[in-house]
Scaffold this motif. Structure first.
Motif, PDB file in Angstrom:
ATOM      1  N   UNK A 150       0.838  -1.203   0.000  1.00 44.94           N
ATOM      2  CA  UNK A 150       0.000   0.000   0.000  1.00 44.94           C
ATOM      3  C   UNK A 150       0.869   1.247   0.000  1.00 44.94           C
ATOM      4  N   UNK A 151       1.977   1.194   0.759  1.00 46.31           N
ATOM      5  CA  UNK A 151       2.867   2.343   0.836  1.00 46.31           C
ATOM      6  C   UNK A 151       3.477   2.673  -0.518  1.00 46.31           C
ATOM      7  N   UNK A 152       3.565   1.671  -1.407  1.00 49.63           N
ATOM      8  CA  UNK A 152       4.163   1.894  -2.726  1.00 49.63           C
ATOM      9  C   UNK A 152       3.219   2.616  -3.687  1.00 49.63           C
ATOM     10  N   UNK A 153       1.956   2.712  -3.335  1.00 45.10           N
ATOM     11  CA  UNK A 153       0.984   3.353  -4.222  1.00 45.10           C
ATOM     12  C   UNK A 153       1.118   4.867  -4.174  1.00 45.10           C
ATOM     13  N   UNK A 154       0.903   5.489  -5.315  1.00 42.94           N
ATOM     14  CA  UNK A 154       0.860   6.944  -5.346  1.00 42.94           C
ATOM     15  C   UNK A 154      -0.470   7.418  -4.764  1.00 42.94           C
ATOM     16  N   UNK A 155      -0.572   8.707  -4.503  1.00 41.76           N
ATOM     17  CA  UNK A 155      -1.816   9.250  -3.953  1.00 41.76           C
ATOM     18  C   UNK A 155      -2.984   9.018  -4.908  1.00 41.76           C
ATOM     19  N   UNK A 156      -2.728   9.155  -6.207  1.00 43.40           N
ATOM     20  CA  UNK A 156      -3.798   8.941  -7.180  1.00 43.40           C
ATOM     21  C   UNK A 156      -4.209   7.475  -7.222  1.00 43.40           C
ATOM     22  N   UNK A 157      -3.249   6.567  -7.105  1.00 44.07           N
ATOM     23  CA  UNK A 157      -3.571   5.143  -7.089  1.00 44.07           C
ATOM     24  C   UNK A 157      -4.377   4.784  -5.849  1.00 44.07           C
ATOM     25  N   UNK A 158      -4.095   5.442  -4.723  1.00 41.77           N
ATOM     26  CA  UNK A 158      -4.879   5.199  -3.505  1.00 41.77           C
ATOM     27  C   UNK A 158      -6.314   5.687  -3.683  1.00 41.77           C
ATOM     28  N   UNK A 159      -6.456   6.812  -4.363  1.00 39.96           N
ATOM     29  CA  UNK A 159      -7.812   7.311  -4.631  1.00 39.96           C
ATOM     30  C   UNK A 159      -8.574   6.307  -5.498  1.00 39.96           C
ATOM     31  N   UNK A 160      -7.903   5.778  -6.497  1.00 32.22           N
ATOM     32  CA  UNK A 160      -8.553   4.828  -7.397  1.00 32.22           C
ATOM     33  C   UNK A 160      -8.858   3.517  -6.674  1.00 32.22           C
ATOM     34  N   UNK A 161      -7.968   3.078  -5.787  1.00 30.24           N
ATOM     35  CA  UNK A 161      -8.254   1.895  -4.975  1.00 30.24           C
ATOM     36  C   UNK A 161      -9.509   2.116  -4.137  1.00 30.24           C
ATOM     37  N   UNK A 162      -9.629   3.299  -3.565  1.00 27.83           N
ATOM     38  CA  UNK A 162     -10.815   3.618  -2.767  1.00 27.83           C
ATOM     39  C   UNK A 162     -12.073   3.587  -3.617  1.00 27.83           C
ATOM     40  N   UNK A 163     -11.966   4.089  -4.852  1.00 26.35           N
ATOM     41  CA  UNK A 163     -13.133   4.096  -5.740  1.00 26.35           C
ATOM     42  C   UNK A 163     -13.503   2.673  -6.153  1.00 26.35           C
ATOM     43  N   UNK A 173     -15.174   6.027 -12.229  1.00 30.81           N
ATOM     44  CA  UNK A 173     -13.986   6.582 -11.586  1.00 30.81           C
ATOM     45  C   UNK A 173     -13.457   7.752 -12.404  1.00 30.81           C
ATOM     46  N   UNK A 174     -13.428   7.595 -13.721  1.00 29.55           N
ATOM     47  CA  UNK A 174     -12.957   8.659 -14.600  1.00 29.55           C
ATOM     48  C   UNK A 174     -13.783   9.927 -14.407  1.00 29.55           C
ATOM     49  N   UNK A 175     -15.099   9.753 -14.306  1.00 25.46           N
ATOM     50  CA  UNK A 175     -15.975  10.911 -14.101  1.00 25.46           C
ATOM     51  C   UNK A 175     -15.744  11.539 -12.734  1.00 25.46           C
ATOM     52  N   UNK A 176     -15.554  10.703 -11.720  1.00 22.28           N
ATOM     53  CA  UNK A 176     -15.379  11.196 -10.351  1.00 22.28           C
ATOM     54  C   UNK A 176     -14.073  11.952 -10.182  1.00 22.28           C
ATOM     55  N   UNK A 177     -12.996  11.450 -10.824  1.00 29.28           N
ATOM     56  CA  UNK A 177     -11.669  12.041 -10.639  1.00 29.28           C
ATOM     57  C   UNK A 177     -11.253  12.940 -11.799  1.00 29.28           C
ATOM     58  N   UNK A 178     -12.187  13.136 -12.742  1.00 33.62           N
ATOM     59  CA  UNK A 178     -11.928  14.018 -13.891  1.00 33.62           C
ATOM     60  C   UNK A 178     -10.711  13.551 -14.704  1.00 33.62           C
ATOM     61  N   UNK A 179     -10.723  12.243 -15.021  1.00 30.64           N
ATOM     62  CA  UNK A 179      -9.664  11.639 -15.806  1.00 30.64           C
ATOM     63  C   UNK A 179     -10.261  10.964 -17.038  1.00 30.64           C
ATOM     64  N   UNK A 181     -10.959   7.731 -19.304  1.00 30.56           N
ATOM     65  CA  UNK A 181     -11.167   6.339 -18.914  1.00 30.56           C
ATOM     66  C   UNK A 181      -9.920   5.500 -19.188  1.00 30.56           C
ATOM     67  N   UNK A 182      -9.211   5.792 -20.290  1.00 28.13           N
ATOM     68  CA  UNK A 182      -7.986   5.064 -20.596  1.00 28.13           C
ATOM     69  C   UNK A 182      -6.924   5.319 -19.529  1.00 28.13           C
ATOM     70  N   UNK A 183      -6.885   6.557 -19.018  1.00 27.29           N
ATOM     71  CA  UNK A 183      -5.928   6.881 -17.955  1.00 27.29           C
ATOM     72  C   UNK A 183      -6.233   6.074 -16.698  1.00 27.29           C
ATOM     73  N   UNK A 184      -7.517   5.944 -16.379  1.00 25.69           N
ATOM     74  CA  UNK A 184      -7.912   5.155 -15.210  1.00 25.69           C
ATOM     75  C   UNK A 184      -7.487   3.704 -15.391  1.00 25.69           C
ATOM     76  N   UNK A 185      -7.694   3.148 -16.580  1.00 26.60           N
ATOM     77  CA  UNK A 185      -7.286   1.760 -16.840  1.00 26.60           C
ATOM     78  C   UNK A 185      -5.789   1.584 -16.594  1.00 26.60           C
TER      79      UNK A 185
END
Length: 217
Positions: A150-163, A173-179, A181-185
């Protein structure tokens, strides 16, 4: 537009009663039912309901696991409404982590249940916002004795894990984080690699276990 509903309860008479209640409404249709977790996991993807009513306690598992599984395997999963006879904070916590959209006691009136189905089909939620926020905050804030994965995850990856733990699809997730969809993948692939996991379901389970181990986070 007709709202398609799936029923999961281990008591046949309960399913019959729910079916009668739901199908008495002109905009609701029961497209399938089951009495076990295994039946639900097999039938829900095939029937593609808009809302799945899932009993929490089942003879071969629980509705929360069913919810988590179908969120993982379906591109456009139904909104899951958990039904239970007991008020249980731990079950509520697990339902949120599995991606459920609602959680109701079986003592609910027929009118309220029908209203809940319509609300979830329209994209709404019947979860306590404070409880949901607590769950997500547990995942987003690390503590000193973190699991190194978990410590190895970036802040954005932690947000996506939470989602993901909240049951959201890549599109949501893309809509929620304004990214994009390919970026989320791409983020999901990187996150799974760092966690040494293969499936989104496994990531959701990891998130639950991490949150339990670090409730102060």
């Amino acid at each position: 537009m007709t709202i398609r509903v799936f029923l999961l309860d281990d008591h046949e008479m309960v399913r019959l009663g729910l079916r009668q209640l739901i199908e008495s409404e002109p905009d609701l249709e029961v497209v399938g039912d089951g009495g076990t977790a295994a039946e639900a996991v097999a039938r829900i993807p095939a029937t593609r309901p808009d809302v799945a009513l899932l009993d929490v306690r089942l003879p071969d598992g629980d509705g929360i696991t069913v919810c988590r599984e179908i969120q993982s395997v379906m591109d456009d999963p139904p909104a899951c409404l958990m039904l239970t006879s007991y008020s249980d904070d731990e079950a509520l916590f697990n339902a949120i982590m599995a991606g459920a959209s609602g959680y109701l006691l079986k003592q609910v009136t027929g009118t309220d249940l029908v209203g809940a189905i319509r609300h979830l089909a329209a994209g709404g939620s019947l979860l306590d916002p404070a409880m949901t926020l607590t769950v997500l905050e547990r995942l987003r804030h690390p503590v000193l004795d973190e699991d190194p994965r978990y410590a190895s995850l970036t802040e954005q990856e932690r947000r996506i894990l939470a989602e993901i733990a909240a049951g959201k699809t890549n599109r949501q997730i893309a809509q929620s984080l304004f990214l994009a969809e390919k970026t989320v993948k791409n983020y999901v692939s990187s996150m799974l690699h760092k966690l040494d996991l293969e499936r989104r379901t496994e990531a959701a389970v990891f998130a639950v276990e991490h949150a339990r181990a670090h409730p102060e986070a």
